[in-house]
Motif scaffolding. Structure first.
Motif, short mmCIF file in Angstrom:
data_model
loop_
_atom_site.label_atom_id
_atom_site.label_comp_id
_atom_site.label_asym_id
_atom_site.label_seq_id
_atom_site.Cartn_x
_atom_site.Cartn_y
_atom_site.Cartn_z
N ASP A 53 0.83 -1.21 0.00
CA ASP A 53 0.00 0.00 0.00
C ASP A 53 0.86 1.26 0.00
O ASP A 53 1.44 1.63 1.03
CB ASP A 53 -0.90 -0.04 1.25
CG ASP A 53 -1.85 1.14 1.32
OD1 ASP A 53 -1.77 2.01 0.42
OD2 ASP A 53 -2.67 1.16 2.25
N LYS A 56 0.31 4.16 2.77
CA LYS A 56 0.63 4.06 4.20
C LYS A 56 1.86 4.89 4.55
O LYS A 56 2.82 4.90 3.79
CB LYS A 56 0.95 2.60 4.55
CG LYS A 56 -0.23 1.83 5.09
CD LYS A 56 0.25 0.52 5.65
CE LYS A 56 -0.91 -0.45 5.78
NZ LYS A 56 -0.47 -1.81 6.05
N ARG A 58 5.24 5.39 6.34
CA ARG A 58 6.26 4.46 6.84
C ARG A 58 7.52 5.22 7.18
O ARG A 58 7.87 6.17 6.49
CB ARG A 58 6.62 3.43 5.77
CG ARG A 58 5.49 2.53 5.42
CD ARG A 58 5.86 1.67 4.23
NE ARG A 58 4.66 1.35 3.48
CZ ARG A 58 3.94 0.28 3.67
NH1 ARG A 58 4.29 -0.61 4.56
NH2 ARG A 58 2.86 0.08 2.95
N SER A 109 8.66 -15.84 7.16
CA SER A 109 8.16 -15.96 8.53
C SER A 109 6.71 -16.44 8.51
O SER A 109 6.10 -16.62 9.56
CB SER A 109 8.23 -14.61 9.24
OG SER A 109 7.41 -13.67 8.57
#
Ligand SMILES: NC(=O)c1ccc[n+]([C@@H]2O[C@H](COP(=O)([O-])OP(=O)(O)OC[C@H]3O[C@@H](n4cnc5c(N)ncnc54)[C@H](OP(=O)(O)O)[C@@H]3O)[C@@H](O)[C@H]2O)c1
Length: 438
Positions: A53, A56, A58, A109
């Motif tokens: 996105d 957003k 950051r 992860s």
């Protein structure tokens, strides 16, 4: 190093990171601040970080490194490893396969292996690439690595791998209701606004399937795990478990504690996989696990005491496990070693209803003549043997009260069938069935 060898040359490895959320950020920060290439012999260079996105806000990812075009993760000519930390498991599988088809190794992860083990292994073998997913289970405990290093047949792996459920049940042990404990977990950032993935057992089922893949080299998936929720447990169950005493081999008495377990166990040549709350005797090491810890006990041939692996579960240490994978794969790559998992062993997995345990039954009954006779009669009809029957309160005729029953080892479907019949007879209601783990 042999005498006469010079100092070993450091390896340079270039990576791209897909996912700039919690894990992506921890990884980036730990590489910049904590990572010691002098210790590992591998210098790690981050080529790109890809998020989804662009709107957003950051911070903390230097200029020019952030991209919103997934293709950038695969393009870098020097990039050797695509390191991915996103929560969309289908997208994660696609990224893994594309990375390997593009000649890159893959580290994650995400719990992608719980859903798509065959696709991932197929791509790794076909492209002679390495994969690392140590961070997907147990965060910084590196439990998958420990399991890999056991050179003997494994009988049982049991542990606590879902921090949210563990935190909630720990708080209930202190007297809180489920609802209050959940709110506290949410306040502490340990539970999502919608906690279902954790409290219904799905996260734990994903994790134990990946553990079982590693322990038995077989391609099981989360769908084969007997999965039961913790949100059916009430303070009454915590109190009843505490009153049910177990006598150890020295004659010392211990109460039971309800814990959210993940279990993988060979039962008569078949693999039983479970993620469920269970009664654990108070003297078991499992009951010492801290409320934010993960721990696993591995029982293998030739050793009575289990191998214990414990430590910080989710959170920032997840990045440590990813960095370990990156270092290992960089070294293999430099040595020209392709060592993909095979998961090639065929192991029959028990249907959830076929899994055997001793069981705890909690039910509420009206104190009327014949009620217990009817209930025990149904259990006897199904050849289910009662070890213990416990009613904590003196109860006058016609008053509703809880009862706990412990039954001998039995298949889950047999006990469930008997309980359905007991409910239909109208002598019992609000029935809860939990397993015992000894
Ligand atoms: N958090 C933990 O403690 C922890 C521990 C162990 C394992 N994990 C696993 O690690 C993974 C990531 O967790 P997280 O906590 O970092 O999640 P998160 O904070 O929600 O971040 C996910 C990131 O993935 C990006 N993303 C999602 N879909 C994408 C796509 N199709 N292509 C590119 N980027 C995409 C998102 O982009 P935007 O930012 O643009 O939305 C976001 O940056 C999950 O699978 C989780 O289960 C988490």
């Amino acid at each position: 190093m042999q005498r006469g060898d010079g100092p070993q040359k450091a390896i340079d490895v270039h990576i791209s990171i897909v996912g700039a959320g919690h894990v992506g950020k921890w990884l980036f920060e730990n590489l910049a601040t904590k990572y010691d290439p002098g210790k590992t012999g591998v210098r790690i260079h981050v080529d790109r970080i890809v998020a989804k996105d662009p709107k957003k806000q950051r911070q903390g990812f230097g200029e020019g490194i952030l991209s919103f075009d997934l293709e950038d993760a695969f393009k870098g000519p020097k990039t050797k490893i695509v390191v991915e930390a996103i929560s969309d498991l289908k997208a994660s599988r696609d990224i893994a396969c594309k990375a390997m088809e593009s000649g890159k190794h893959w580290v994650t992860s995400s719990k992608t292996m719980a859903l798509y083990p065959r696709e991932i292994v197929g791509a790794a073998i076909a492209n002679r690439r390495n994969v690392g997913y140590m961070a997907s289970v147990g965060g910084g405990t590196c439990v998958l690595d420990r399991i890999s290093k056991i050179p003997y047949a494994i009988n049982t792996v049991v542990g606590v791998l879902n921090t949210t459920s563990h935190f909630i049940l720990k708080r209930m042990l202190l007297g809180e209701t489920y609802e209050a404990a959940l709110r506290e977990a949410q306040g502490a950032g340990l539970a999502e606004p919608n906690p279902d993935f954790d409290v219904k057992g799905r996260d734990g089922a994903h994790k134990i399937s990946i553990v079982a893949q590693r322990a038995w080299n077989t391609a099981v998936t989360h769908e084969q795990v007997c999965t039961e929720p913790i949100d059916t447990i009430t303070p009454v169950d915590i109190q009843l478990a505490d009153a049910l005493m177990f006598r150890d081999e020295r004659g010392k008495k211990h109460p039971h504690v309800i814990m959210p377990l993940q279990v993988a166990q060979m039962q008569s040549g078949k693999l039983a996989l479970g993620c469920f709350p269970a009664l654990v005797p108070g003297n078991h090491a499992l009951t010492t696990i801290g409320e934010r810890e993960n721990a696993v006990y591995i029982y293998h041939e030739g050793r009575k005491e289990p191998v214990e692996v414990r430590g910080p579960g989710a959170g920032e240490p997840t990045a440590d496990a990813m960095i370990s994978d990156i270092v290992e794969i960089a070294k293999k790559d430099a040595a020209g070693i392709a060592d993909p998992p095979t998961l090639s062993r065929r192991v029959e997995v028990l249907e959830p209803g076929e899994m055997e345990s001793e069981f705890y039954i909690r039910l509420y009954t009206q104190n009327v003549p014949g009620a217990m006779h009817k209930i025990s009669g149904v259990l006897a009809k199904h050849a289910i043997n009662m070890q213990m029957f416990y009613q904590p309160l003196l109860t006058k005729r016609g008053v509703r009260s809880p009862i706990a029953i412990i039954v001998d080892k039995e298949k889950g479907r047999v006990v469930q069938g008997a309980l359905r019949e007991i409910e239909e007879l109208g002598y019992a209601e609000d029935i809860l069935l939990l397993r015992l783990f000894h």
